[in-house]
Motif scaffolding. Structure first.
Motif, mmCIF file in Angstrom:
data_model
loop_
_atom_site.group_PDB
_atom_site.id
_atom_site.type_symbol
_atom_site.label_atom_id
_atom_site.label_comp_id
_atom_site.label_asym_id
_atom_site.label_seq_id
_atom_site.Cartn_x
_atom_site.Cartn_y
_atom_site.Cartn_z
ATOM 1 N N GLY A 113 0.739 -1.239 0.000
ATOM 2 C CA GLY A 113 0.000 0.000 0.000
ATOM 3 C C GLY A 113 0.771 1.292 0.000
ATOM 4 N N ASN A 114 2.039 1.344 0.414
ATOM 5 C CA ASN A 114 2.607 2.671 0.513
ATOM 6 C C ASN A 114 3.804 2.917 -0.401
ATOM 7 O OD1 ASN A 114 1.704 4.979 1.553
ATOM 8 N ND2 ASN A 114 2.836 4.879 3.480
ATOM 9 N N THR A 115 3.945 2.080 -1.407
ATOM 10 C CA THR A 115 5.016 2.298 -2.361
ATOM 11 C C THR A 115 4.402 2.389 -3.752
ATOM 12 O OG1 THR A 115 6.451 0.996 -0.956
ATOM 13 C CG2 THR A 115 7.225 1.423 -3.182
ATOM 14 N N ILE A 116 4.837 3.400 -4.509
ATOM 15 C CA ILE A 116 4.304 3.623 -5.851
ATOM 16 C C ILE A 116 5.445 3.363 -6.837
ATOM 17 C CG2 ILE A 116 3.065 5.246 -7.321
ATOM 18 C CD1 ILE A 116 1.520 4.935 -4.819
ATOM 19 N N VAL A 117 5.201 2.388 -7.751
ATOM 20 C CA VAL A 117 6.276 1.908 -8.623
ATOM 21 C C VAL A 117 6.090 2.431 -10.043
ATOM 22 C CG1 VAL A 117 7.505 -0.142 -9.399
ATOM 23 C CG2 VAL A 117 6.270 -0.190 -7.221
ATOM 24 N N SER A 118 7.128 2.910 -10.650
ATOM 25 C CA SER A 118 7.082 3.417 -12.019
ATOM 26 C C SER A 118 6.817 2.281 -13.021
ATOM 27 C CB SER A 118 8.403 4.115 -12.329
ATOM 28 O OG SER A 118 8.284 4.833 -13.537
ATOM 29 N N GLU A 159 12.070 5.585 -12.381
ATOM 30 C CA GLU A 159 12.885 5.102 -13.498
ATOM 31 C C GLU A 159 14.353 5.449 -13.218
ATOM 32 O OE1 GLU A 159 11.568 3.478 -16.218
ATOM 33 O OE2 GLU A 159 9.651 3.625 -15.192
ATOM 34 N N ASP A 160 15.233 4.870 -14.019
ATOM 35 C CA ASP A 160 16.656 5.128 -13.805
ATOM 36 C C ASP A 160 17.003 6.602 -14.004
ATOM 37 O OD1 ASP A 160 16.903 2.499 -13.228
ATOM 38 O OD2 ASP A 160 17.508 1.909 -15.265
#
Length: 703
Positions: A413-418, A462-463
């Motif tokens: 729930g608390n991490t937003i991934v690209s 992203e990188d």
RNA sequence: GCCCAGGUGGCGGAAUUGGUAGACGCGCUGGAUUCAAAAUCCAGUUCCGCGAGGAGUGCGGGUUCGAUUCCCGCCCUGGGUACCA
């Protein structure tokens, strides 16, 4: 619950055949055809077998089945009734009473939706009873099963496992007999449902083609009085009452519990005032809360409920009409909206007739578009209007779709991934407001403010340190945060540009994502068009008088012809492109002739009304009069040219072009082409086998 | 599963009865103009190839002098619909 319903079923056949007269898309017609669901076959009676072996077969009870495959009657190995079939209790033997009761109870607890979604799960129960096969007199088991629907056909089927997959599955599941009555067909794995092939092991039907066997079987069934040919429709009668407040009230009161219609001269009945629009405590519709909702038959008016005596004053109907009570005929009312005595005057309806063009969505195919046709046919039958179909031509415009953006949140729930890294984690997509996304890059700070519950979230980027969103094309909707309003574009480019760009996007029927990338193309066109009227460094209005050039006339009349044809077939995108071509040609010709430009402004005015109105006034006309200008007339004489550039093809591939006089006939063209030295390169010394000349089109040489 | 619609360049799309595939526009490339930018104008832009040339309208066949267009089989996308006997 007592409800009103409309007998649309009585119109099933006419609703079906009427489709053939309509200029609608095949897909909408097909949706209606499927919905009406016509199937032809026959009804067939099976007599109930009672008592002991060898006893007289004729019983007072007969079970009527409906089948579309009378040709397979000799393949019947059992009969299935719907659990709700009225004869079930009557026929069930003592031994199976309890099991049948239990099955019925289980089936009744399931909603219709459950029953339909639970297709794979085969259930059923033997009743202990038998019928006799109408032709062979063999005993046939009677089962109940919820794959048979009480509301369709007769609520009973003759099961032919070899010819129907559901029957096959049922037989397979309960280990019932599967007879094969098809010639050279393997039915060990599934039923044979094709309608081609030959019937076998079937007495008088053996050896016949399936289609012939159908006819023969019905003939024989009718001849022996066992049943008769019959057509069934899937269409159901339409419920016409709603348990809500906002709808037209029914002009109906209840006398001794029987509905009685209020006479026309006392109408309309107007909705009463209520304190709340909710159902009553004992479950009556909202009108049950009204205090003044009774009909006085002496005064012919609505009076207080306290006066109800069931002698002169009676309770009024509490249901109201559904939305389609109005949507089915509003277009007729438009013709005569202020008429206080009729819904539409017959003369006016005869003058305006049916709707010429209906632009609407295909999502109404089985609702509004069917009800309106039904309603209209009824009014036609009653002589109020003189056309049976309300909408002669219909175009289903495509939806403009939105492009949604997504962020990917981990399940915890608390991490937003690209986007590119989302598969490395266990994530779910979340819609994100497209206002926070530019070129798929997320405004992270904006996002944190927008969704305060993620203010402390961690971001996996992203990188290159940016957050890239995923995207998908779907319906525009507030809940998907993908709505684009046109306001900004109108501000920047003007309403004419936006309007033309929408038309230019592609065919009107096609759904497409809203993408403003190309809008400056249309904007450029309108500016260029404006420049035809405005010359010099300061763009002052300047046009020339006098006779236009031949070239300019050709451009104009070509445009009139094409744009008019495009308009007639609702091909607005090609219409716009033809205006662009005209504008480009006239620019090249440096034409600013009054005659040419005047006609062009009129032609363009439906597409770009604002600019055209302004140019029209600049051309010296009265403001607001462009709508009344005469549509330019096409003259073919300006289009004839005296030469044509013939493509010369070899085996269908174009290689050379040659200008020849348009007046040349096929023989002259052939002679000229055969004398051309350029041919040698492609002939490679061989003689052409054949030469096809289509004057005004093409020359093809077969090598 | 069944029914319907559709599949064409980097993108939106055009080709109305079988007759020059890619109109028109976007984008891109190069150039002109400009102190610079915007705007505008010019040239190019299906793919492969330096070129001559070749290939090409989802895939595989067929009919035809000629097929994006007609026929047969298949694949994919979108929509509708489903114990309807």
């Amino acid at each position: 619950m007592r409800q009103w319903s409309m007998r649309i079923k009585a119109y099933a056949e006419r609703l079906l055949t009427g489709l053939e007269t309509l200029d609608w898309t095949d897909s909408v017609k097909d949706i209606q055809r499927n919905w009406i669901g016509k199937s032809t076959g026959c009804s067939l009676f099976f007599s109930l077998w009672r008592g002991t072996e060898g006893e007289d077969a004729s019983s007072e009870y007969k079970i009527e089945v409906f089948t579309t495959r009378p040709d397979t009657v000799f393949g019947v190995s059992f009969v299935v009734l719907a659990p709700e079939h009225p004869l079930v209790d009557e026929i069930t033997t003592e031994e199976y009473k309890e099991a049948v009761e239990n099955y019925k109870k289980a089936a009744s607890l399931k909603t219709e939706r459950d029953r339909q979604s639970d297709v794979k799960n085969i259930t059923g129960q033997f009743t202990g009873a038998y019928v006799l096969h109408p032709f062979t007199n063999e005993k046939v088991q009677i089962w109940i099963g919820d794959y048979v629907l009480a509301s369709y056909g007769t609520g009973a089927v003759m099961a032919v496992p070899c010819g129907d997959q559901r029957d096959w599955d049922f037989a397979n599941h309960f280990n019932l007999e599967i007879k094969n009555i098809f010639e050279n067909v393997d039915i060990s794995e599934s039923a044979y449902t094709d309608k081609s092939g030959k019937i076998a092991h079937s007495d008088f039907l053996s050896g016949l083609e399936i289609k012939d066997a159908m006819k023969k079987a019905i003939e024989e069934i009718e001849k022996r009085g066992l049943g008769k040919g019959k057509t069934n429709y899937r269409l159901r009668d339409a419920v016409f009452s709603r348990q809500r407040y906002w709808g037209e009230p029914f002009p109906v009161y209840y006398k001794d519990g029987l509905p009685t219609i209020i006479e026309t001269q006392h109408l309309p009945i107007i909705l009463p005032e209520v304190e709340k629009y909710l159902p009553t405590e004992d479950g009556e519709p909202p009108l049950g809360n009204a205090k003044t909702w009774a009909w006085d038959t002496t005064k012919n008016s609505v009076v207080s409920n306290e006066l109800i005596d069931n002698k002169n004053v009676f309770p009024l109907e509490l249901n109201t009409m559904p939305g389609w009570a109005g949507s089915s005929w509003y277009f007729l009312r438009y013709m005569d909206a202020n008429n206080e005595t009729e819904f539409v005057n017959k003369e006016k309806a005869d003058y305006w007739k049916s709707v010429d063009l209906y632009i609407g969505g295909s999502e109404h195919a089985t609702g509004h578009l069917l009800y309106a046709r039904f309603w209209n046919m009824f009014l036609f039958d009653q002589g109020y209007i003189s056309f049976a179909e309300p909408f002669q031509k219909m175009i289903n415009q495509g939806m403009i779709l939105g492009r949604s953006s997504f962020v990917y949140r981990t399940l915890e729930g608390n991490t937003i991934v690209s986007a590119s890294k989302k598969n490395e984690y266990n994530t779910i997509p979340l819609h994100v407001d497209i206002a926070l996304v530019d070129n798929d890059k997320l405004d992270i700070e904006g996002f944190k403010k927008w969704r305060s519950d993620y203010a402390d979230a961690e971001f996996i980027l992203e990188d290159d340190g940016t957050y890239v969103c995923g995207h998908e094309v779907e319906k525009m909707s507030k809940s998907k945060f993908n709505v684009q309003t046109p306001d900004e574009l109108v501000e920047k480019f003007g309403a004419d540009t936006l309007r033309m760009y929408e038309m230019f996007l592609g065919p009107i029927e096609q759904a497409k994502p809203w993408d403003t990338k190309g809008i400056n193309g249309v904007s450029n066109f309108l500016r260029k068009f404006w420049r035809l009227f405005h010359q010099g460094a300061d763009y002052a209005f300047e046009i020339t008088e006098g006779e236009p050039t031949k070239e300019a006339l050709k451009t104009l009349h070509k445009t009139i012809q094409k744009v008019t044809a495009d308009l007639e077939r609702f091909s607005f995108n090609t219409g716009v492109s033809n205006f662009m071509i005209a504008c480009n040609e006239l620019s090249d010709q440096k034409c600013n002739n009054r005659q040419i430009l005047t006609d062009l402004v009129v032609l363009l005015s439906p597409y770009a009304p604002h600019i055209c109105e302004e140019l029209w006034v600049k051309l010296g006309h009265e403001a607001g009069s462009i709508n009344k200008a005469t549509y330019p007339k096409f003259n073919e004489a300006y289009l004839v040219s005296d030469s044509f550039s013939y493509p010369i093809s070899f085996n269908g591939k174009v290689r050379i072009k040659v200008d020849l006089p348009s007046s040349m006939n096929a023989k002259e063209i052939e002679d000229h082409v055969m004398g051309m030295s350029e041919l040698n390169k492609y002939l490679e010394g061989k003689q052409p086998k054949k030469l096809i000349v289509v004057p005004g089109r093409i020359v093809n040489i077969v090598v």
